[in-house]
Design a protein around this motif. Structure first.
Motif, mmCIF file in Angstrom:
data_model
loop_
_atom_site.group_PDB
_atom_site.id
_atom_site.type_symbol
_atom_site.label_atom_id
_atom_site.label_comp_id
_atom_site.label_asym_id
_atom_site.label_seq_id
_atom_site.Cartn_x
_atom_site.Cartn_y
_atom_site.Cartn_z
ATOM 1 N N SER A 57 0.823 -1.218 0.000
ATOM 2 C CA SER A 57 0.000 0.000 0.000
ATOM 3 C C SER A 57 0.852 1.261 0.000
ATOM 4 C CB SER A 57 -0.934 -0.006 1.212
ATOM 5 O OG SER A 57 -0.185 -0.061 2.420
ATOM 6 N N GLN A 58 2.079 1.169 0.503
ATOM 7 C CA GLN A 58 2.955 2.342 0.575
ATOM 8 C C GLN A 58 3.980 2.380 -0.560
ATOM 9 O OE1 GLN A 58 2.277 4.751 2.793
ATOM 10 N NE2 GLN A 58 0.561 3.431 3.384
ATOM 11 N N ALA A 59 3.702 1.693 -1.655
ATOM 12 C CA ALA A 59 4.629 1.701 -2.794
ATOM 13 C C ALA A 59 4.785 3.104 -3.343
ATOM 14 C CB ALA A 59 4.117 0.756 -3.884
ATOM 15 N N GLY A 60 5.914 3.368 -3.969
ATOM 16 C CA GLY A 60 6.184 4.697 -4.502
ATOM 17 C C GLY A 60 5.473 5.004 -5.799
ATOM 18 N N VAL A 61 4.898 4.000 -6.451
ATOM 19 C CA VAL A 61 4.210 4.217 -7.724
ATOM 20 C C VAL A 61 3.073 3.206 -7.834
ATOM 21 C CG1 VAL A 61 5.764 2.651 -8.983
ATOM 22 C CG2 VAL A 61 4.536 4.439 -10.234
ATOM 23 N N THR A 62 1.997 3.613 -8.496
ATOM 24 C CA THR A 62 0.845 2.736 -8.715
ATOM 25 C C THR A 62 0.619 2.570 -10.208
ATOM 26 O OG1 THR A 62 -0.247 3.407 -6.656
ATOM 27 C CG2 THR A 62 -1.638 2.431 -8.360
ATOM 28 N N VAL A 63 0.444 1.323 -10.640
ATOM 29 C CA VAL A 63 0.089 1.028 -12.023
ATOM 30 C C VAL A 63 -1.391 0.673 -12.053
ATOM 31 C CG1 VAL A 63 0.479 -0.497 -14.000
ATOM 32 C CG2 VAL A 63 2.406 0.215 -12.572
ATOM 33 N N ILE A 64 -2.169 1.419 -12.828
ATOM 34 C CA ILE A 64 -3.609 1.192 -12.943
ATOM 35 C C ILE A 64 -3.886 0.546 -14.292
ATOM 36 C CG2 ILE A 64 -5.884 2.286 -13.003
ATOM 37 C CD1 ILE A 64 -4.836 4.388 -11.092
ATOM 38 N N LEU A 65 -4.499 -0.627 -14.256
ATOM 39 C CA LEU A 65 -4.705 -1.452 -15.447
ATOM 40 C C LEU A 65 -6.172 -1.481 -15.830
ATOM 41 C CD1 LEU A 65 -2.468 -4.437 -14.254
ATOM 42 C CD2 LEU A 65 -1.799 -2.599 -15.808
ATOM 43 N N SER A 66 -6.451 -1.159 -17.079
ATOM 44 C CA SER A 66 -7.830 -1.147 -17.583
ATOM 45 C C SER A 66 -7.959 -2.179 -18.697
ATOM 46 C CB SER A 66 -8.183 0.251 -18.094
ATOM 47 O OG SER A 66 -9.529 0.330 -18.487
ATOM 48 N N LEU A 67 -9.073 -2.878 -18.738
ATOM 49 C CA LEU A 67 -9.209 -4.062 -19.590
ATOM 50 C C LEU A 67 -10.022 -3.816 -20.847
ATOM 51 C CD1 LEU A 67 -12.365 -5.358 -19.024
ATOM 52 C CD2 LEU A 67 -11.323 -5.488 -16.765
ATOM 53 N N GLY A 68 -10.011 -4.837 -21.720
ATOM 54 C CA GLY A 68 -10.686 -4.761 -22.998
ATOM 55 C C GLY A 68 -12.101 -5.307 -22.983
ATOM 56 N N PHE A 69 -12.756 -5.215 -24.126
ATOM 57 C CA PHE A 69 -14.148 -5.630 -24.321
ATOM 58 C C PHE A 69 -14.295 -7.128 -24.061
ATOM 59 C CE2 PHE A 69 -17.662 -6.347 -27.630
ATOM 60 C CZ PHE A 69 -18.658 -5.862 -26.805
ATOM 61 N N LEU A 70 -15.300 -7.479 -23.253
ATOM 62 C CA LEU A 70 -15.641 -8.868 -22.930
ATOM 63 C C LEU A 70 -14.503 -9.588 -22.197
ATOM 64 C CD1 LEU A 70 -17.561 -9.993 -26.146
ATOM 65 C CD2 LEU A 70 -18.341 -8.613 -24.214
ATOM 66 N N MET A 71 -13.761 -8.848 -21.378
ATOM 67 C CA MET A 71 -12.719 -9.426 -20.538
ATOM 68 C C MET A 71 -12.960 -9.010 -19.090
ATOM 69 S SD MET A 71 -9.324 -8.692 -22.857
ATOM 70 C CE MET A 71 -9.427 -8.739 -24.653
ATOM 71 N N THR A 72 -12.204 -9.603 -18.176
ATOM 72 C CA THR A 72 -12.203 -9.161 -16.783
ATOM 73 C C THR A 72 -10.790 -8.732 -16.420
ATOM 74 O OG1 THR A 72 -11.595 -11.269 -15.749
ATOM 75 C CG2 THR A 72 -13.928 -10.964 -16.307
ATOM 76 N N ALA A 73 -10.642 -8.206 -15.216
ATOM 77 C CA ALA A 73 -9.321 -7.774 -14.764
ATOM 78 C C ALA A 73 -8.333 -8.930 -14.691
ATOM 79 C CB ALA A 73 -9.434 -7.097 -13.391
ATOM 80 N N ASP A 74 -8.830 -10.159 -14.782
ATOM 81 C CA ASP A 74 -7.955 -11.337 -14.790
ATOM 82 C C ASP A 74 -7.008 -11.329 -15.989
ATOM 83 O OD1 ASP A 74 -7.276 -14.124 -13.867
ATOM 84 O OD2 ASP A 74 -8.091 -14.629 -15.836
ATOM 85 N N VAL A 75 -7.347 -10.588 -17.060
ATOM 86 C CA VAL A 75 -6.478 -10.559 -18.234
ATOM 87 C C VAL A 75 -5.105 -9.979 -17.888
ATOM 88 C CG1 VAL A 75 -7.050 -8.266 -19.145
ATOM 89 C CG2 VAL A 75 -6.536 -10.128 -20.734
ATOM 90 N N TRP A 76 -5.015 -9.234 -16.783
ATOM 91 C CA TRP A 76 -3.749 -8.625 -16.349
ATOM 92 C C TRP A 76 -3.052 -9.434 -15.269
ATOM 93 C CZ3 TRP A 76 -1.805 -4.871 -19.173
ATOM 94 C CH2 TRP A 76 -2.642 -3.978 -19.841
ATOM 95 N N ARG A 77 -3.437 -10.689 -15.053
ATOM 96 C CA ARG A 77 -2.918 -11.445 -13.919
ATOM 97 C C ARG A 77 -1.395 -11.587 -13.953
ATOM 98 N NH1 ARG A 77 -5.613 -14.754 -17.353
ATOM 99 N NH2 ARG A 77 -4.507 -16.543 -18.270
ATOM 100 N N LEU A 78 -0.811 -11.790 -15.149
ATOM 101 C CA LEU A 78 0.638 -11.984 -15.234
ATOM 102 C C LEU A 78 1.371 -10.698 -14.865
ATOM 103 C CD1 LEU A 78 0.787 -14.054 -18.551
ATOM 104 C CD2 LEU A 78 0.867 -14.910 -16.195
ATOM 105 N N GLN A 79 0.866 -9.581 -15.355
ATOM 106 C CA GLN A 79 1.512 -8.300 -15.048
ATOM 107 C C GLN A 79 1.321 -7.927 -13.578
ATOM 108 O OE1 GLN A 79 -0.453 -8.770 -17.915
ATOM 109 N NE2 GLN A 79 1.459 -9.079 -19.052
#
Length: 312
Positions: free
Chosen positions: A30-52
């Protein structure tokens, strides 16, 4: 940069101004110095970013993913389901989860279109936060059924038209058909099904509980979407914007990616990933490139001057 990683995924919700309930998944300290916000594509869930999410959070980066409205565990709001609304949702998620500090926005396909819309509609967000932005397999113009001129592309277009037009014009009949599909089919309609746990449901369950009429509404918006001549806010980010695509992407063909690069002349367009297709974050060939790009952008975000939240 490396901090003790958080234990597991934290699930929460961000409620928009039209009462859409967007399910958010947070990994990393929670105290990381940077946050990466991931947004997904059509007919997908946030699981598409699981590897990243796994790789970045293990390296001490805070990662925020979310299901677009009517996808996965997220709920629709009162407003019509449009790309503009998805862009407003992204801006809301940024405000709700990461009001301060360096931010990297990584957007895949429809998520990239939402990001371009957010930049056009909320330029103050870009001016004040100055995020690093990765546009992955995305376009600045409407979705197309025909990805190219090869005969195989016309065959694919016929197949896509074969299901998209019934979805748009006969949603009740499509719902009846979807109820009869095998439970593991990605289009199966099982509104009573619940996904338990903090992690996002698999992408094949993206529209398990989504009535066809809502899918059709978003598809119609995609077919008329454009941000042409509206990307002035992103111009100010210069080389903080990077464009990544797969060589064999047949949903957002290279011609559209090059057009996006022409609209953002200061952005850096990577060489297309050889052998990679549209779903780059999980592509057998392309997922490593997506992870490397985001990790480097997170490192650069740490070195950027501290940013402040824009007045909303």
């Amino acid at each position: 940069m490396r901090a003790a990683p958080a234990s597991g995924t934290e699930r929460s919700a961000a409620v928009t101004d039209d009462s859409a309930r967007l399910t958010v998944y947070t990994d990393g300290p929670s105290q990381a110095g940077v946050t990466v916000i991931l947004s997904l594509g059509f007919l997908m869930t946030a699981d598409v970013w699981r590897l990243q999410a796994r790789a970045l959070s293990a390296g001490g980066v805070r990662v925020v993913r979310y299901d677009q409205r009517v996808h996965g565990n997220s709920k629709p709001g009162r407003a019509a389901l449009t790309v503009d609304r998805l862009g407003a949702g992204l801006a809301h998620v940024i405000d709700a989860t990461t009001p301060h500090g360096p931010v990297v926005l990584a957007e895949h396909s429809l998520g990239g279109m939402a990001a371009l819309t957010a930049a056009a509609r909320h330029p103050e967000l870009i001016r004040h936060r100055r995020p690093h932005v990765a546009l992955i397999s995305t376009s600045r113009s409407r979705a197309q059924l025909v990805p190219g001129t090869h005969p195989l592309h016309w065959i694919k277009a016929a197949g896509r038209a074969g299901y998209s037009y019934p979805l748009c014009w006969l949603p009740p009949a499509a719902d009846v058909a979807r109820h009869r599909l095998p439970s593991r089919h990605p289009w199966a309609f099982r509104p009573a099904t619940q996904h338990h746990g903090d992690s996002p449901p698999p992408s094949r369950q993206a529209i398990r509980r989504t009535p066809t009429a809502q899918i059709a509404q978003l598809w119609k918006s995609l077919r008329t979407y454009t941000t042409a001549e509206m990307l002035h806010a992103l111009h100010t980010l210069a080389d903080r914007v990077e464009i990544v695509t797969g060589e064999l992407d047949d949903w957002i063909p290279l011609s559209q990616t090059h057009e996006l690069a022409r609209q953002l002349p200061n952005a850096h367009m990577h060489e297309p990933v050889m052998g990679a297709r549209h779903r780059l974050p999980t592509d057998r060939v392309g997922h490593a490139t997506a992870t490397q790009v985001l990790n480097r952008m997170a490192q650069e975000g740490l070195r950027a001057p501290a940013s402040t939240a824009p007045p909303r």
